[in-house]
Design a protein around this motif. Structure first.
Motif: not given
Length: 160
Positions: A91-112
């Motif tokens: 239901w969610v996936r992690r992706l790289s934070d474009p402002t900080d390569g050490r961090a990740s962002l969480v976003e909702i998926t189509d299934e979510g």
């Protein structure tokens, strides 16, 4: 299953902790009670806490775990666990934070989004019979009140 009837509670009713009396408290209490009532009677397969978190992730867009934890008033490890369960469901996936390569962002998926849509539809089916009992005038009043509440949601804290 308990009765499908909502019993309104008025400020000062016995058992409500005294005369709360302010419009803001009554508004928050009523909306929260209506939401809990609809959730408790709706038939869906997503845990209510997961649905709430999915809705928040959808609303804010890609976000860091720490930001989601602050918004939910929980610790980062608690939020990490909640997000892990959502990830396992797809239901969610992690992706790289474009402002900080050490961090990740969480976003909702189509299934979510699909799962959240099912939750919302189930809750709407629960409340639809109540709305059908309203007169045309009451539905218009409710619609106008809803527009006011939605407008309140656009105010910034320093505007209040």
């Amino acid at each position: 299953m308990p009765s499908a009837r909502l019993v309104p509670r008025v400020a000062g009713d016995p058992g409500d902790g005294g005369d709360r009396g302010t419009l803001g408290l009554e508004l928050l209490d009523t909306i929260a009670r209506l939401s809990r009532w609809a959730t408790s009677r709706a038939d869906f397969d997503v845990a209510p806490a997961q649905a709430r978190l999915l809705a928040h992730v959808q609303q804010v867009g890609p976000a860091r775990t720490g930001d989601l934890a602050r918004a939910d008033h929980c610790t980062q490890p608690t939020m990490t666990g909640q997000l892990h369960r959502l990830e396992q469901q797809g239901w969610v996936r992690r992706l790289s934070d474009p402002t900080d390569g050490r961090a990740s962002l969480v976003e909702i998926t189509d299934e979510g989004r699909r799962a959240l849509g099912e939750v919302r539809a189930a809750r709407e089916r629960v409340i639809a019979p109540l709305l059908a009992q309203l007169s045309s005038e009451e539905r218009q009043q409710l619609s106008q009140g809803l527009a006011v509440v939605q407008r309140l949601m656009t105010f910034e804290p320093d505007q209040a």
